[in-house]
Design an enzyme around this catalytic site. Structure first.
Site, PDB file in Angstrom:
ATOM      1  N   PRO A 154     -57.686 -31.592  84.690  1.00 55.52           N
ATOM      2  CA  PRO A 154     -58.210 -32.278  85.866  1.00 55.52           C
ATOM      3  C   PRO A 154     -59.459 -31.636  86.470  1.00 55.52           C
ATOM      4  O   PRO A 154     -59.581 -30.408  86.498  1.00 55.52           O
ATOM      5  CB  PRO A 154     -57.047 -32.215  86.863  1.00 55.52           C
ATOM      6  CG  PRO A 154     -56.138 -31.162  86.357  1.00 55.52           C
ATOM      7  CD  PRO A 154     -56.305 -31.145  84.867  1.00 55.52           C
ATOM      8  N   ASN A 155     -60.355 -32.493  86.903  1.00 59.85           N
ATOM      9  CA  ASN A 155     -61.593 -32.137  87.610  1.00 59.85           C
ATOM     10  C   ASN A 155     -62.667 -31.517  86.725  1.00 59.85           C
ATOM     11  O   ASN A 155     -63.804 -31.314  87.175  1.00 59.85           O
ATOM     12  CB  ASN A 155     -61.312 -31.220  88.812  1.00 59.85           C
ATOM     13  CG  ASN A 155     -60.406 -31.887  89.827  1.00 59.85           C
ATOM     14  OD1 ASN A 155     -60.687 -32.997  90.253  1.00 59.85           O
ATOM     15  ND2 ASN A 155     -59.317 -31.242  90.186  1.00 59.85           N
ATOM     16  N   ARG A 203     -69.360 -30.085  90.589  1.00 59.38           N
ATOM     17  CA  ARG A 203     -68.228 -29.545  91.339  1.00 59.38           C
ATOM     18  C   ARG A 203     -68.448 -28.063  91.629  1.00 59.38           C
ATOM     19  O   ARG A 203     -68.516 -27.244  90.707  1.00 59.38           O
ATOM     20  CB  ARG A 203     -66.979 -29.710  90.464  1.00 59.38           C
ATOM     21  CG  ARG A 203     -65.758 -28.997  90.973  1.00 59.38           C
ATOM     22  CD  ARG A 203     -64.732 -28.832  89.859  1.00 59.38           C
ATOM     23  NE  ARG A 203     -63.481 -28.352  90.367  1.00 59.38           N
ATOM     24  CZ  ARG A 203     -62.533 -27.831  89.598  1.00 59.38           C
ATOM     25  NH1 ARG A 203     -62.697 -27.735  88.291  1.00 59.38           N
ATOM     26  NH2 ARG A 203     -61.418 -27.403  90.133  1.00 59.38           N
ATOM     27  N   TYR A 210     -68.340 -22.822  89.478  1.00 60.50           N
ATOM     28  CA  TYR A 210     -68.108 -23.290  88.104  1.00 60.50           C
ATOM     29  C   TYR A 210     -69.379 -23.425  87.260  1.00 60.50           C
ATOM     30  O   TYR A 210     -69.299 -23.764  86.081  1.00 60.50           O
ATOM     31  CB  TYR A 210     -67.336 -24.624  88.130  1.00 60.50           C
ATOM     32  CG  TYR A 210     -65.926 -24.440  88.649  1.00 60.50           C
ATOM     33  CD1 TYR A 210     -64.979 -23.743  87.900  1.00 60.50           C
ATOM     34  CD2 TYR A 210     -65.542 -24.922  89.892  1.00 60.50           C
ATOM     35  CE1 TYR A 210     -63.694 -23.534  88.374  1.00 60.50           C
ATOM     36  CE2 TYR A 210     -64.255 -24.724  90.380  1.00 60.50           C
ATOM     37  CZ  TYR A 210     -63.338 -24.030  89.611  1.00 60.50           C
ATOM     38  OH  TYR A 210     -62.068 -23.829  90.087  1.00 60.50           O
ATOM     39  N   ASN A 234     -58.021 -25.989  78.657  1.00 58.81           N
ATOM     40  CA  ASN A 234     -58.216 -25.553  80.031  1.00 58.81           C
ATOM     41  C   ASN A 234     -57.477 -26.562  80.905  1.00 58.81           C
ATOM     42  O   ASN A 234     -57.980 -27.647  81.158  1.00 58.81           O
ATOM     43  CB  ASN A 234     -59.706 -25.525  80.388  1.00 58.81           C
ATOM     44  CG  ASN A 234     -59.943 -25.068  81.827  1.00 58.81           C
ATOM     45  OD1 ASN A 234     -59.000 -24.955  82.623  1.00 58.81           O
ATOM     46  ND2 ASN A 234     -61.197 -24.820  82.172  1.00 58.81           N
ATOM     47  N   ALA A 258     -56.078 -26.851  87.404  1.00 61.72           N
ATOM     48  CA  ALA A 258     -55.066 -26.357  88.353  1.00 61.72           C
ATOM     49  C   ALA A 258     -53.643 -26.487  87.811  1.00 61.72           C
ATOM     50  O   ALA A 258     -52.742 -25.775  88.270  1.00 61.72           O
ATOM     51  CB  ALA A 258     -55.197 -27.081  89.689  1.00 61.72           C
ATOM     52  N   GLU A 295     -56.007 -20.500  75.727  1.00 70.34           N
ATOM     53  CA  GLU A 295     -56.178 -20.950  77.118  1.00 70.34           C
ATOM     54  C   GLU A 295     -57.540 -20.466  77.596  1.00 70.34           C
ATOM     55  O   GLU A 295     -57.848 -19.280  77.487  1.00 70.34           O
ATOM     56  CB  GLU A 295     -55.048 -20.316  77.949  1.00 70.34           C
ATOM     57  CG  GLU A 295     -55.166 -20.531  79.438  1.00 70.34           C
ATOM     58  CD  GLU A 295     -54.062 -19.767  80.205  1.00 70.34           C
ATOM     59  OE1 GLU A 295     -53.175 -19.141  79.566  1.00 70.34           O
ATOM     60  OE2 GLU A 295     -54.104 -19.783  81.439  1.00 70.34           O
ATOM     61  N   HIS A 347     -60.442 -20.442  80.776  1.00 74.75           N
ATOM     62  CA  HIS A 347     -60.843 -20.746  82.146  1.00 74.75           C
ATOM     63  C   HIS A 347     -62.288 -20.331  82.331  1.00 74.75           C
ATOM     64  O   HIS A 347     -62.672 -19.228  81.911  1.00 74.75           O
ATOM     65  CB  HIS A 347     -59.962 -20.007  83.161  1.00 74.75           C
ATOM     66  CG  HIS A 347     -58.534 -20.422  83.063  1.00 74.75           C
ATOM     67  ND1 HIS A 347     -58.088 -21.636  83.510  1.00 74.75           N
ATOM     68  CD2 HIS A 347     -57.463 -19.798  82.504  1.00 74.75           C
ATOM     69  CE1 HIS A 347     -56.795 -21.741  83.249  1.00 74.75           C
ATOM     70  NE2 HIS A 347     -56.389 -20.653  82.633  1.00 74.75           N
ATOM     71  N   ARG A 391     -59.843 -14.341  91.940  1.00 70.93           N
ATOM     72  CA  ARG A 391     -60.034 -15.377  92.960  1.00 70.93           C
ATOM     73  C   ARG A 391     -58.804 -15.413  93.888  1.00 70.93           C
ATOM     74  O   ARG A 391     -58.261 -14.361  94.194  1.00 70.93           O
ATOM     75  CB  ARG A 391     -60.284 -16.718  92.270  1.00 70.93           C
ATOM     76  CG  ARG A 391     -61.539 -16.699  91.391  1.00 70.93           C
ATOM     77  CD  ARG A 391     -61.776 -18.041  90.707  1.00 70.93           C
ATOM     78  NE  ARG A 391     -61.961 -19.103  91.701  1.00 70.93           N
ATOM     79  CZ  ARG A 391     -61.920 -20.404  91.404  1.00 70.93           C
ATOM     80  NH1 ARG A 391     -61.691 -20.794  90.153  1.00 70.93           N
ATOM     81  NH2 ARG A 391     -62.094 -21.313  92.344  1.00 70.93           N
TER      82      ARG A 391
END
Ligand code: DQA
Length: 148
Positions: free
Chosen positions: A10-11, A18, A23, A74, A77, A98, A100, A107
């Site tokens: 998502p996103n 964004r 990012y 990825n 969230a 995985e 990111h 963070r």
């Protein structure tokens, strides 16, 4: 030819617009072009998917079982709380990396938890879009070695 499934959660389709301070400025299309170029160099066939919904991501993971040699994912969230995605990844029994864009460990506290990491082969964080290229390199060697 080795086949790798790339799944963006998502996103990630909003990449470039964004929160660019966090990012980065590469757009989603630029990211996918980078991935495709590297795949071509590595002689790897890739299929790239993006979805904002958990169920669709799970469907893609399940389908990958039928054709892919590995998955690069990825989950956005969902990384932090989707036991359903975790279980799907465990079920396919493929090598999984995985990725990111950001270093999720420096963070917010809640981003430090990945419920999917326990069922993955490797995790790459903090290198922005280049992390996907590292993931491709890593997966290619890993899958190749496991076929020896
Ligand atoms: C992300 C990190 C997640 O915490 C966040 O929700 C994302 C992107 C990353 O690539 O850094 O959507 O997975």
């Amino acid at each position: 030819m080795m086949k790798i499934c790339v799944i963006h959660g998502p996103n990630l389709n909003l990449l470039g617009t964004r929160e660019p301070d966090i990012y980065g400025h590469d757009t989603f299309d630029e990211l996918n072009k980078k991935i495709k170029d590297r795949a071509r160099q590595l002689d790897v066939e890739i299929r790239i998917f993006q979805s904002n919904s958990e169920g669709e991501i799970i469907d893609m993971i399940q389908q990958a079982m039928d054709w892919a040699d590995g998955i690069i994912i990825n989950p956005g969230a969902y990384t932090h709380y989707s036991y359903a995605i975790r279980d799907a990844l465990a079920a396919v029994r493929l090598p999984i990396t995985e990725v990111h864009l950001t270093n999720v460990h420096n963070r917010e506290e809640w981003r430090r938890v990945s419920v999917i990491s326990p069922v993955t082969t490797a995790q790459i964080v903090g290198f922005g879009t280049n992390g996907y290229l590292l993931a491709l390199d890593g997966m290619r060697s890993f899958v190749e070695e496991s076929h020896r």
